[in-house]
Design an enzyme around this catalytic site. Structure first.
Site, PDB file in Angstrom:
ATOM      1  N   HIS A  74       0.827  -1.201   0.000  1.00 19.63           N
ATOM      2  CA  HIS A  74       0.000   0.000   0.000  1.00 19.63           C
ATOM      3  C   HIS A  74       0.863   1.254   0.000  1.00 19.63           C
ATOM      4  CE1 HIS A  74       0.993  -0.557   4.257  1.00 19.63           C
ATOM      5  NE2 HIS A  74       0.695   0.718   4.459  1.00 19.63           N
ATOM      6  N   ARG A  89       4.799   6.573  13.798  1.00 23.37           N
ATOM      7  CA  ARG A  89       4.992   7.167  12.477  1.00 23.37           C
ATOM      8  C   ARG A  89       4.410   8.566  12.435  1.00 23.37           C
ATOM      9  NH1 ARG A  89       1.108   5.050   8.163  1.00 23.37           N
ATOM     10  NH2 ARG A  89      -0.007   6.917   8.817  1.00 23.37           N
ATOM     11  N   ASP A 147       0.548   5.130   1.689  1.00 21.95           N
ATOM     12  CA  ASP A 147      -0.188   5.727   2.802  1.00 21.95           C
ATOM     13  C   ASP A 147      -1.221   6.760   2.335  1.00 21.95           C
ATOM     14  OD1 ASP A 147       1.126   4.271   4.755  1.00 21.95           O
ATOM     15  OD2 ASP A 147       2.692   5.783   5.042  1.00 21.95           O
TER      16      ASP A 147
END
Length: 314
Positions: free
Chosen positions: A134, A299, A136
């Site tokens: 993926h 993150r 983000d």
């Protein structure tokens, strides 16, 4: 004795043929850009087209515009940078990322010490769902420019992060596929990606705030000008203007491109390591092979711009 094997069909839209054998074009730099040394740090490549470790930079210390410019060049050229033996606090992590822009918030993932930090705490009781290729937050009108990830708790084995260069993926598509997708847009929606683990009420509460958006199937990178394949299995649902069956078949084929090992780098985490990736040019995959041990990471994501594609204005 020889075997008379039937020829295997090479139709580009056949999902089973998504990964073809033979040589590939592995071009790391944009056309016309020459290799140049880095003057303020040592860079150790981990892959042919993507991924490098940077040595000699303390991410928690104050930096100069010259250092930031050289790190940005390295990010554009290698797509994902890794830094080992860092002792970053959450505040220092945010400060480093802010050199590239404002930070996003994400309502679907548990927060860390501030709204801009998301915390991935994975273990036997809370297994991870990030083991899917993926990019983000492509469900936003302006997906993230990049992300900075640091591991707080590293499992004794496993838990690697893999990244794929989607410019290399585009470069190696058959010509007829490139012609079919150039100029097309695709729909991106947060619901399929988060429905696997998020509370249904939470998803429903944000559907008006984050309706499905369209992005170019082939994105032009705003800094390098390279064409990158900008669809991903977690959030891309259909290609606009195609019948459902044709869209599904073509998307399955395009999703497979991230699986090509020649376009990938795999990073083994150690205590104090940090990753910084260009979200405009890559996909990533968190390998979920460490249970029952824990893997805890935080993150921050940097606000990006509206993607534009071929024949579309930025």
């Amino acid at each position: 004795m020889t075997l008379d094997l039937p020829a295997r069909p090479r139709t580009a839209t056949t999902p089973a043929d998504g990964l073809l054998e033979g040589p590939r074009v592995l071009r790391r730099l944009p056309e016309g850009v020459e290799e140049r040394p880095y003057e303020l740090f040592t860079l150790r490549p981990l892959g042919r087209v993507i991924g490098a470790e940077v040595e000699g930079v303390d991410l928690g210390a104050s930096s100069t515009p010259r250092l930031r410019a050289e790190l940005n060049r390295a990010l554009l050229e290698w797509k994902v940078l890794f830094f080992r033996d860092q002792d970053l606090t959450p505040r220092q992590q945010r400060a480093f990322a802010r050199h590239w822009g404002e930070l996003e918030t994400n309502p679907f993932i548990a927060r860390g010490d501030s709204d801009e930090v998301v915390r991935f705490s994975r273990g036997a009781a809370t297994p991870g769902f990030e083991n899917i290729w993926h990019t983000d937050v492509t469900w936003r009108p302006e997906p993230a420019l990049g992300s900075v990830l640091r591991l707080i708790e590293v499992p004794p084995t496993g838990g690697d992060t893999m990244s794929a260069d989607m410019a290399a993926a585009y470069d190696n598509l058959p010509a007829d596929v490139r012609e079919r997708i150039d100029g097309h847009t695709a729909v991106h929606d947060f619901v399929p990606g988060f429905a696997r683990f998020a509370d249904p009420e939470l998803l429903a509460a944000h559907q008006d705030r984050f309706p499905p958006v369209e992005h170019p199937v082939v994105r032009v990178h705003p800094e390098t000008g390279r064409r990158t394949l900008f669809v991903n299995q977690a959030f891309t649902t259909r290609i606009v203007g195609l019948e459902e069956a044709e869209s599904d078949r073509l998307l399955r084929y395009l999703f497979l491109q991230a699986h090509t090992p020649e376009y990938q780098v795999r990073f083994h985490w150690t205590p104090g390591a940090v990753a910084f990736w260009d979200n405009r040019a890559t996909q990533h995959y968190a390998v979920n092979d460490y249970l029952p041990h824990a893997r805890v990471a935080e993150r921050v994501a940097i606000v990006g711009d509206r993607p534009y594609g071929l024949n579309l204005e930025p």
